[in-house]
Design a protein around this motif. Structure first.
Motif, short mmCIF file in Angstrom:
data_model
loop_
_atom_site.label_atom_id
_atom_site.label_comp_id
_atom_site.label_asym_id
_atom_site.label_seq_id
_atom_site.Cartn_x
_atom_site.Cartn_y
_atom_site.Cartn_z
N LEU A 69 1.32 -3.64 1.01
CA LEU A 69 1.20 -2.48 1.89
C LEU A 69 -0.18 -1.84 1.79
O LEU A 69 -0.70 -1.30 2.78
CB LEU A 69 2.28 -1.45 1.56
N GLU A 70 -0.80 -1.90 0.62
CA GLU A 70 -2.14 -1.33 0.45
C GLU A 70 -3.16 -2.04 1.34
O GLU A 70 -4.20 -1.47 1.68
CB GLU A 70 -2.58 -1.43 -1.01
N ASP A 71 -2.86 -3.28 1.74
CA ASP A 71 -3.77 -4.04 2.61
C ASP A 71 -3.73 -3.54 4.05
O ASP A 71 -4.71 -3.70 4.78
CB ASP A 71 -3.40 -5.53 2.62
N ILE A 72 -2.61 -2.97 4.46
CA ILE A 72 -2.40 -2.72 5.89
C ILE A 72 -2.08 -1.26 6.23
O ILE A 72 -1.84 -0.94 7.40
CB ILE A 72 -1.26 -3.61 6.43
N VAL A 73 -2.09 -0.39 5.23
CA VAL A 73 -1.75 1.01 5.47
C VAL A 73 -2.92 1.89 5.04
O VAL A 73 -3.54 1.66 4.00
CB VAL A 73 -0.48 1.41 4.67
N ARG A 74 -3.24 2.89 5.85
CA ARG A 74 -4.27 3.86 5.50
C ARG A 74 -3.77 5.26 5.83
O ARG A 74 -3.04 5.46 6.79
CB ARG A 74 -5.56 3.60 6.29
N PRO A 75 -4.19 6.26 5.04
CA PRO A 75 -3.82 7.64 5.36
C PRO A 75 -4.71 8.18 6.46
O PRO A 75 -5.90 7.86 6.55
CB PRO A 75 -4.06 8.38 4.05
N GLY A 76 -4.14 9.02 7.31
CA GLY A 76 -4.91 9.69 8.35
C GLY A 76 -4.81 11.19 8.22
O GLY A 76 -4.36 11.71 7.20
#
Length: 252
Positions: A69-76
């Motif tokens: 998930l760290e590869d494809i998720v970012r905080p906005g």
């Protein structure tokens, strides 16, 4: 957790509207996730100041099943959890099938359990409502579908097709039609045409947005209106719409 799919013809302002609703709801303290289901992979750009976000399909091509998930998720903005499904290489695959693969990957990786969002937005291109583009309507994904349209004829036509697709799935326990959202373009009989469309499907126009230079100014800054111009009348319209959509999605 409430899951909402927002559909609309390309270019009607769907991603801008979804991102501003996500930002508005995040400001109220809700945990929000936004999943872009468009091959352009730019749904969440304004929430992230245009910062890089690898699309799920791009990472899958590089890493296969070893992706995390760290590869494809970012905080906005406001902690909104941002994901972009992405699309296939040009001429080498079906974008709809890519959406299926991306959503299944998120589910298998336990994204919903890990981030525990109160509300999930699926931002879905609605020019073609078949195959993977219909995936967010399926049981287990969205609870309600909202259709964004202007009064332009092509946008109205696409909105009607989307609503018909939702209605055709009604007996399968899929997502229900939550209503229409008007994004004004100041064409003749705009309000009347969209109200007529809602009447044809026995639903309502949940909210309406004005055409405003504030939206373009915020986009030039790489931000949502909620972040860039929080005290503007346009930010107020997005907040009002977000509340209305959230409330309508919770009705059964």
């Amino acid at each position: 957790m409430i899951k909402i799919a927002v559909y609309g013809k390309g270019g009607v302002g769907k991603s801008t509207t979804v991102s501003n609703m996500a930002a508005a709801l995040a400001d109220t303290g809700l945990r929000v996730m936004q999943i872009g289901c468009d091959p352009k992979a730019d749904s969440t750009a304004a929430l992230r100041g245009r910062a890089d976000l690898p699309a799920v399909l791009d990472v899958m091509r590089r890493k296969g099943q070893s992706l995390s998930l760290e590869d494809i998720v970012r905080p906005g903005y406001g902690g909104v959890v941002c994901v972009e499904a992405g699309g296939p290489l040009p001429g080498r695959g079906c974008a709809g099938r890519g959406i299926v693969a991306a959503l299944e990957t998120l589910e298998a990786a336990g994204a919903y359990g890990l981030y525990q969002p109160d509300i999930v937005f699926y931002d879905v291109l609605g020019d073609v409502v078949c195959g993977g583009f219909a995936m967010p309507m399926h049981k287990g994904y969205a609870d309600a579908v909202f259709v964004l349209t202007s009064g332009e004829n092509m946008a109205i036509h696409a909105a009607a097709n989307i609503a018909m697709a939702v209605e055709s799935f009604r007996d399968r326990g899929y997502a229900r039609l939550g209503g229409f959202i008007l994004n004004r373009r100041h064409v003749p009989r705009e309000e009347e045409k969209v109200q007529e469309l809602a009447g044809d499907f026995h639903t309502a126009v949940i909210g309406a947005l004005d055409r405003s230079d504030t939206v373009m100014k915020a986009e030039e800054l790489g931000k949502t209106v909620i972040e860039a111009f929080p005290d503007s009348p346009m930010a107020g319209q997005y907040r009002q719409l977000a509340r209305a959509v959230y409330a309508a999605a919770q009705r059964r």
